[in-house]
Write a protein that holds these residues in place. Structure first.
Motif, PDB file in Angstrom:
ATOM      1  N   THR A  12       0.403  -1.559   0.243  1.00 37.52           N
ATOM      2  CA  THR A  12       0.267   0.448  -0.087  1.00 37.52           C
ATOM      3  C   THR A  12       1.206   1.352   0.100  1.00 37.52           C
ATOM      4  OG1 THR A  12      -1.139  -1.043   1.087  1.00 37.52           O
ATOM      5  CG2 THR A  12      -1.925   1.720   1.285  1.00 37.52           C
ATOM      6  N   VAL A  13       0.989   2.164  -0.884  1.00 40.24           N
ATOM      7  CA  VAL A  13       1.408   3.344  -1.213  1.00 40.24           C
ATOM      8  C   VAL A  13       0.502   4.675  -0.720  1.00 40.24           C
ATOM      9  CG1 VAL A  13       3.244   5.313  -2.646  1.00 40.24           C
ATOM     10  CG2 VAL A  13       3.279   1.914  -2.569  1.00 40.24           C
ATOM     11  N   ALA A  14       1.097   5.075   0.048  1.00 41.39           N
ATOM     12  CA  ALA A  14      -0.274   6.953  -0.650  1.00 41.39           C
ATOM     13  C   ALA A  14       0.954   7.407  -0.506  1.00 41.39           C
ATOM     14  CB  ALA A  14      -0.433   7.213   0.952  1.00 41.39           C
ATOM     15  N   LEU A  15       0.750   8.630  -1.815  1.00 45.38           N
ATOM     16  CA  LEU A  15       1.071   9.691  -2.185  1.00 45.38           C
ATOM     17  C   LEU A  15       0.501  10.991  -1.969  1.00 45.38           C
ATOM     18  CD1 LEU A  15       2.260   8.363  -5.535  1.00 45.38           C
ATOM     19  CD2 LEU A  15       3.402   8.902  -4.149  1.00 45.38           C
ATOM     20  N   ALA A  16       0.892  11.856  -1.712  1.00 43.28           N
ATOM     21  CA  ALA A  16       0.280  12.920  -0.664  1.00 43.28           C
ATOM     22  C   ALA A  16       1.594  14.564  -1.379  1.00 43.28           C
ATOM     23  CB  ALA A  16      -0.100  13.380   0.400  1.00 43.28           C
ATOM     24  N   ALA A  17       0.908  15.200  -1.480  1.00 46.09           N
ATOM     25  CA  ALA A  17       1.276  16.096  -1.511  1.00 46.09           C
ATOM     26  C   ALA A  17       1.538  17.287  -0.331  1.00 46.09           C
ATOM     27  CB  ALA A  17       0.209  17.578  -2.566  1.00 46.09           C
ATOM     28  N   ASP A  18       3.125  17.702  -0.172  1.00 49.13           N
ATOM     29  CA  ASP A  18       3.552  18.436   1.695  1.00 49.13           C
ATOM     30  C   ASP A  18       2.671  19.150   2.528  1.00 49.13           C
ATOM     31  OD1 ASP A  18       3.883  19.952  -0.739  1.00 49.13           O
ATOM     32  OD2 ASP A  18       6.092  21.253   0.335  1.00 49.13           O
ATOM     33  N   ALA A  19       2.065  19.647   0.953  1.00 53.34           N
ATOM     34  CA  ALA A  19       1.095  20.469   1.629  1.00 53.34           C
ATOM     35  C   ALA A  19       0.687  19.685   2.322  1.00 53.34           C
ATOM     36  CB  ALA A  19       0.293  21.170   1.092  1.00 53.34           C
ATOM     37  N   VAL A  20      -0.507  18.451   2.062  1.00 53.84           N
ATOM     38  CA  VAL A  20      -1.557  17.387   2.534  1.00 53.84           C
ATOM     39  C   VAL A  20      -0.640  16.559   3.926  1.00 53.84           C
ATOM     40  CG1 VAL A  20      -2.587  15.572   2.910  1.00 53.84           C
ATOM     41  CG2 VAL A  20      -2.525  17.211   0.592  1.00 53.84           C
ATOM     42  N   THR A  21       0.474  16.423   3.772  1.00 52.07           N
ATOM     43  CA  THR A  21       0.823  15.385   5.096  1.00 52.07           C
ATOM     44  C   THR A  21       1.932  16.647   5.688  1.00 52.07           C
ATOM     45  OG1 THR A  21       2.999  16.067   3.566  1.00 52.07           O
ATOM     46  CG2 THR A  21       2.135  13.928   3.894  1.00 52.07           C
ATOM     47  N   GLY A  22       1.737  18.400   5.720  1.00 47.51           N
ATOM     48  CA  GLY A  22       1.696  18.974   6.606  1.00 47.51           C
ATOM     49  C   GLY A  22       0.519  19.039   7.181  1.00 47.51           C
ATOM     50  N   TYR A  23      -0.625  19.585   6.405  1.00 51.65           N
ATOM     51  CA  TYR A  23      -2.189  19.417   6.965  1.00 51.65           C
ATOM     52  C   TYR A  23      -2.162  18.388   7.996  1.00 51.65           C
ATOM     53  CZ  TYR A  23      -6.858  20.099   7.910  1.00 51.65           C
ATOM     54  OH  TYR A  23      -7.592  20.139   8.368  1.00 51.65           O
TER      55      TYR A  23
END
Length: 338
Positions: A110-121
């Protein structure tokens, strides 16, 4: 995050990655124990004609993860979450190639790819509704009501990033040049700071325009604006305008639900009171229903939270093709070797 240690008998773990403008940070851990070991590289992942370069990312990531696996004793990393700067507009190649590569290398299913703004959130607010303003050289706001993601600004230093570090630095240098010319609205304090930093102001365009790292050059002057703000009305107004831009950007994506919160993340806020004081006032005026909350963690904490919640099957945040996508590849790859 917790420090190093063993896996307590676990042989499968989670992988969390923060890929941003200052480099690459990587942790491995478990859903139960959190982070167990961490590595970092100061080399940012390159972008090219295909956007974010998956080969350059993997070239740095694979050796670090193998080292972490040796340290912690994991034989597979079933779940991974990668937060990447520019994913929304530059992430097509990464989305196409990274899940398969991680499956081959580490048995990742399972791989989640997120914008860094989302991981920041996620690092700042976790899985609750609200908005996070991420401000460094640039600026972006990300909000969610837990049913969808919304973003505002993040358009770069030429078209947007209003209130970010490059915006503040550029405004400060413009005020310095107005003072040099004798035009209204100039600041002699900022002119003196600019001359000390860059030399004679007649040479300033040549030090800014040709640079490939122009946003960083502009942002380097932002702390000088903050340093002058207490007794220079021009510098104070620049920070006031930046605060109003930030509040407007946050308001554009903040949900109207009663339990929404606002958090701030990013290096720009290290400027402290000269920026935070007007920003707190602007946010209180624009978003009276959403109190300002101290950020719980940074984007790497957010990536780890995302990975562990996915491993537990408990994630409540919405998926989005550009902001947060999840790829599942059943079964461990036969050729994954640690």
């Amino acid at each position: 995050m917790t420090g190093g240690g063993g896996t307590s008998g676990d042989t499968a773990g989670v992988l969390a990655v923060d890929s941003g403008g200052s480099g690459l940070r990587v942790v491995v851990g478990t859903a139960a124990l959190g982070a167990l070991a961490q590595r970092a590289s100061a080399e940012p992942v390159r972008t090219g004609p295909r956007g974010i370069d998956p080969d350059h990312l993997l070239g740095q990531l694979v050796p670090m993860v193998r080292s972490l696996a040796d340290e912690t004793g994991f034989t597979a990393l079933r779940t991974a979450a990668i937060g990447a700067a520019g994913l929304g507009t530059l992430g097509d190649a990464l989305r196409a190639e990274l899940p398969g590569a991680l499956h081959r290398e580490f048995g990742t299913e399972t791989v989640a790819l997120a914008a860094d703004a989302v991981t920041g959130y996620i690092g700042a607010l976790g899985e609750r509704p609200g908005v996070v303003v991420a401000a460094g050289t640039g600026l972006i706001a990300v909000g969610t009501d837990l049913s969808r993601w919304r973003r505002a600004d993040g358009w770069g230093h030429l078209l947007g990033d209003c209130g970010g570090g490059a915006w503040i630095g550029r405004a400060g240098l413009q005020a310095a040049l107005r003072a040099y010319d004798g035009r209204p609205g100039g600041s002699e304090r900022l002119m003196a700071r600019a001359e000390a930093e860059f030399g004679p102001l007649t040479g300033l365009p040549g030090q800014v325009y040709p640079r490939s790292d122009r946003p960083a050059v502009l942002a380097s002057f932002a702390p000088h604006v903050a340093a002058c703000a207490d007794d220079d009305p021009v510098a104070a107004e620049i920070l006031g305008a930046a605060a109003r831009h930030m509040a407007d950007t946050a308001a554009a994506v903040c949900p109207s639900v009663a339990d929404a919160r606002v958090a701030l993340t990013g290096g720009l806020f290290k400027m402290g009171t000269p920026l935070l004081r007007p920003l707190e006032a602007a946010l209180a005026e624009r978003l009276p229903h959403a109190p300002l909350t101290r950020a719980a963690g940074d984007p790497l904490h957010g990536a780890l939270h995302l990975a562990t919640r996915l491993a537990d099957g408990a994630l409540t945040l919405p998926y989005d093709e550009n902001m947060l996508s999840v790829t599942r590849t059943p079964g461990r790859a036969a050729d994954a070797q640690f």
